[in-house]
Write an enzyme that holds these catalytic residues in place. Structure first.
Site, mmCIF file in Angstrom:
data_model
loop_
_atom_site.group_PDB
_atom_site.id
_atom_site.type_symbol
_atom_site.label_atom_id
_atom_site.label_comp_id
_atom_site.label_asym_id
_atom_site.label_seq_id
_atom_site.Cartn_x
_atom_site.Cartn_y
_atom_site.Cartn_z
ATOM 1 N N ARG A 47 18.308 -34.584 -21.128
ATOM 2 C CA ARG A 47 17.667 -33.316 -20.769
ATOM 3 C C ARG A 47 16.504 -33.580 -19.826
ATOM 4 O O ARG A 47 16.035 -34.695 -19.701
ATOM 5 C CB ARG A 47 17.186 -32.624 -22.043
ATOM 6 C CG ARG A 47 16.537 -33.616 -22.987
ATOM 7 C CD ARG A 47 15.714 -33.007 -24.047
ATOM 8 N NE ARG A 47 16.448 -32.172 -24.955
ATOM 9 C CZ ARG A 47 16.014 -31.879 -26.185
ATOM 10 N NH1 ARG A 47 14.893 -32.401 -26.638
ATOM 11 N NH2 ARG A 47 16.683 -31.067 -26.960
ATOM 12 N N ASP A 232 12.203 -27.018 -13.639
ATOM 13 C CA ASP A 232 13.660 -27.138 -13.533
ATOM 14 C C ASP A 232 14.150 -26.663 -12.179
ATOM 15 O O ASP A 232 15.201 -27.093 -11.697
ATOM 16 C CB ASP A 232 14.328 -26.362 -14.662
ATOM 17 C CG ASP A 232 14.072 -27.075 -15.974
ATOM 18 O OD1 ASP A 232 12.977 -26.872 -16.544
ATOM 19 O OD2 ASP A 232 14.910 -27.888 -16.387
ATOM 20 N N LYS A 243 10.433 -24.704 -18.744
ATOM 21 C CA LYS A 243 10.671 -24.433 -20.166
ATOM 22 C C LYS A 243 9.937 -23.183 -20.637
ATOM 23 O O LYS A 243 8.793 -22.932 -20.260
ATOM 24 C CB LYS A 243 10.220 -25.660 -20.967
ATOM 25 C CG LYS A 243 10.404 -25.585 -22.460
ATOM 26 C CD LYS A 243 11.815 -25.227 -22.882
ATOM 27 C CE LYS A 243 12.849 -26.189 -22.356
ATOM 28 N NZ LYS A 243 14.238 -25.695 -22.575
HETATM 29 O O1 MRU Z 1 15.938 -27.787 -21.917
HETATM 30 P P1 MRU Z 1 15.359 -29.044 -21.351
HETATM 31 O O2 MRU Z 1 14.807 -29.980 -22.398
HETATM 32 O O3 MRU Z 1 16.306 -29.756 -20.410
HETATM 33 O O4 MRU Z 1 14.134 -28.521 -20.472
HETATM 34 C C1 MRU Z 1 13.356 -29.433 -19.750
HETATM 35 C C2 MRU Z 1 12.223 -28.805 -19.063
HETATM 36 O O5 MRU Z 1 12.075 -27.598 -18.969
HETATM 37 C C3 MRU Z 1 11.269 -29.740 -18.384
HETATM 38 O O6 MRU Z 1 9.958 -29.284 -18.535
HETATM 39 C C4 MRU Z 1 11.641 -29.803 -16.906
HETATM 40 O O7 MRU Z 1 12.989 -30.117 -16.733
HETATM 41 C C5 MRU Z 1 10.826 -30.763 -16.175
HETATM 42 S S1 MRU Z 1 11.602 -32.327 -16.157
HETATM 43 C C6 MRU Z 1 10.715 -33.499 -15.422
#
Ligand code: MRU
Length: 341
Positions: A47, A232, A243
């Site tokens: 993730r 993201d 997030k």
């Molecule tokens: O659902 P996830 O755990 O994949 O979400 C990850 C995030 O939102 C992170 O903060 C984002 O990808 C930044 S990664 C360097």
């Protein structure tokens, strides 16, 4: 440095750290097929935006472990499958577009596999390089003694090993700066407490864990000098998808006069997306909320809304840190200028 996966040349398989088990267990899985990688991305075993791009790139190479009469079609099918796993992080489609660009139907399978693998390796090493530069640029915004609040996870295992938002915190000791961190727990899946607190602790950064709803209180008490988060997807006007809970933090930071920084490799900027309105927000299953702690914590049948990400409008973002430098508003101009460097 903790990379989330390793390609094994002798077996043509991928060793993948199962992030859903952190911080209690460090289990490395062996993946042998694109379907297994697709499952791992969907189930969040890997993730974080850059990490899922890198994982998908290597995952597509797994399509060529077995002989195929039409290897190019086998890779195309793997790419389609991997691309369908999660909608919000742009690094996934960005990395797979690069892999797709290497497909040559006329080339024998072994040569095709070598070329795809080289591209996956390039994506990974460019990200590692980006992390180093992000850390250096991010650090220039921070003074020794500062306390930085971060949300979700944006460290080594969310990337190729260096991190985005965490890179400056981890590099601080090399630069003789003493920084400490407040880490949001990050409901519903607790990436902050499970992953960020674990990674910063291992790097020797003093960490204080709080629940998401405490962020306003600690800011009002003057305990936070800066907020740094990853993303993201960043739209070309500077709107930020990250997030769930990031938007609330940005509003709080704004109200309390705390700078709100977003740290991303350029691979996370979607120049084709004019603003945040067009970004698809992934919705996940209700059980993440009703049974988030391994047992039922809500009435049976209660209606649940579970968006995994939110959009922070560009006007709340003080600066966007990239490997090519720091962008300031107006982002529609500054992000384009950084891309050209
Ligand atoms: O659902 P996830 O755990 O994949 O979400 C990850 C995030 O939102 C992170 O903060 C984002 O990808 C930044 S990664 C360097």
């Amino acid at each position: 440095m903790s990379p989330p996966l390793k390609w094994n040349d002798s077996t043509s398989t991928i060793q993948l750290l199962d992030q859903t088990l952190l911080p209690v267990e460090e289990l490395w899985l062996e993946l042998t097929a694109p379907e297994e990688m697709a499952e791992a991305i969907r189930a969040l075993r890997v993730r974080g935006a850059p990490a899922i791009g890198i994982a998908a790139a290597y995952g597509s190479v797994l399509a060529l472990r077995e002989p195929h009469t039409d290897p190019a079609s086998a890779v195309e099918a793997a790419i389609d499958l991997l691309e369908s796993t999660r909608p919000t992080a742009v690094n996934l489609s960005w990395a797979l577009r690069r892999i797709r660009g290497k497909i040559r139907p006329e080339v024998p399978q072994a040569a095709l596999k070598a070329s795809l693998l080289a591209e996956a390796r390039a994506i990974e090493s460019e990200d590692l390089d980006a992390g180093r530069h992000l850390g250096r640029h991010g650090l220039s915004l921070l003074e020794s003694g500062m306390s930085v609040l971060t949300h979700c996870h944006a460290g080594g295992v969310a990337t190729s090993g260096y991190g985005t938002a965490l890179a400056p915190l981890i590099m601080a000791s090399e630069a003789d700066k003493r920084l400490s961190a407040y880490v949001d727990e990050t409901r519903p899946l607790l990436q902050g407490s499970r992953i960020t607190a674990w990674e910063l602790g291992r790097a020797g950064v003093p960490v204080t864990l709080i629940t998401d709803s405490m962020a306003g209180h600690v800011m009002a008490a003057g305990r936070v000098d800066a907020v740094i988060v990853g993303a993201d997807r960043v739209a070309s006007n500077g709107d930020v998808a990250n997030k769930i809970g990031t938007y609330s933090l940005a509003v709080l930071a704004n109200v309390h006069g705390v700078p709100f920084y977003v740290s991303v490799p350029l691979s996370t900027i979607d120049y084709s997306m004019p603003d945040g309105d067009g970004i698809i927000i992934e919705e996940r299953v209700p059980e993440e909320i009703t049974h988030g702690f391994g047992r039922q914590t809500a009435p049976v049948g209660v209606s649940v809304y579970n968006p995994a990400f939110d959009i922070t409008p560009a006007r709340l973002v003080t600066a966007i840190i990239t490997e090519n430098g720091i962008a300031r508003p107006p982002y529609s101009e500054s992000l384009v200028a950084l891309r050209r460097q």
